[in-house]
Design a protein around this motif. Structure first.
Motif, PDB file in Angstrom:
ATOM      1  N   GLU A  54      46.895  45.796  35.684  1.00 12.04           N
ATOM      2  CA  GLU A  54      45.378  45.308  35.776  1.00 12.04           C
ATOM      3  C   GLU A  54      45.165  44.021  36.284  1.00 12.04           C
ATOM      4  N   GLU A  57      45.230  44.116  40.109  1.00  9.96           N
ATOM      5  CA  GLU A  57      43.887  44.774  40.409  1.00  9.96           C
ATOM      6  C   GLU A  57      42.969  43.578  40.673  1.00  9.96           C
ATOM      7  N   ARG A  58      42.823  42.731  39.509  1.00 13.28           N
ATOM      8  CA  ARG A  58      41.705  41.600  39.417  1.00 13.28           C
ATOM      9  C   ARG A  58      42.306  40.698  40.404  1.00 13.28           C
ATOM     10  N   GLN A  60      43.631  41.124  43.547  1.00 10.45           N
ATOM     11  CA  GLN A  60      43.615  41.752  44.786  1.00 10.45           C
ATOM     12  C   GLN A  60      41.818  41.791  44.913  1.00 10.45           C
ATOM     13  N   HIS A  61      41.175  42.186  44.060  1.00 11.33           N
ATOM     14  CA  HIS A  61      39.667  42.037  44.006  1.00 11.33           C
ATOM     15  C   HIS A  61      39.141  40.849  44.340  1.00 11.33           C
ATOM     16  N   GLY A  62      39.815  39.731  43.584  1.00 11.98           N
ATOM     17  CA  GLY A  62      39.214  38.455  43.884  1.00 11.98           C
ATOM     18  C   GLY A  62      39.726  38.129  45.356  1.00 11.98           C
ATOM     19  N   PHE A  64      39.979  39.987  47.894  1.00 12.23           N
ATOM     20  CA  PHE A  64      39.090  40.807  48.808  1.00 12.23           C
ATOM     21  C   PHE A  64      37.624  40.189  48.816  1.00 12.23           C
ATOM     22  N   ARG A  65      37.312  39.694  47.713  1.00  3.63           N
ATOM     23  CA  ARG A  65      35.972  39.187  47.416  1.00  3.63           C
ATOM     24  C   ARG A  65      35.882  37.631  48.157  1.00  3.63           C
TER      25      ARG A  65
END
Length: 80
Positions: A54, A57-58, A60-62, A64-65
């Motif tokens: 988790e 994922e957070r 990597q999402h950050g 990416f954003r």
């Protein structure tokens, strides 16, 4: 995520990729260790794996954003 014993003292988690041969280990502060063990119960390893997944994922999402926005993330001094 329930695991099954392989007969060698190791668990194989159904429906996931193979586990690394070398474990990751970290000592935790006593209060965090106590809380994690209480929350995880008999599923400590799986709970920790899910918590790490988790977080990744957070992160990597950050990333990416941030890569897709005009804002730049402040650089951290890693020399300390």
């Amino acid at each position: 995520m329930k695991g099954n014993r392989t007969g060698k003292g190791h668990f194989q988690v159904k429906g996931s990729e193979p586990l690394a041969k070398k474990p990751v280990m970290a000592r935790l502060p006593v209060s965090i260790d106590t809380t994690v063990r209480e929350l995880a119960g008999d599923e400590l390893s799986n709970w920790i794996r899910e918590a790490i997944a988790e977080k990744l994922e957070r992160e990597q999402h950050g990333i990416f954003r941030m890569n897709n926005s005009s804002e730049k993330m402040p650089q951290q001094d890693m020399s300390a």
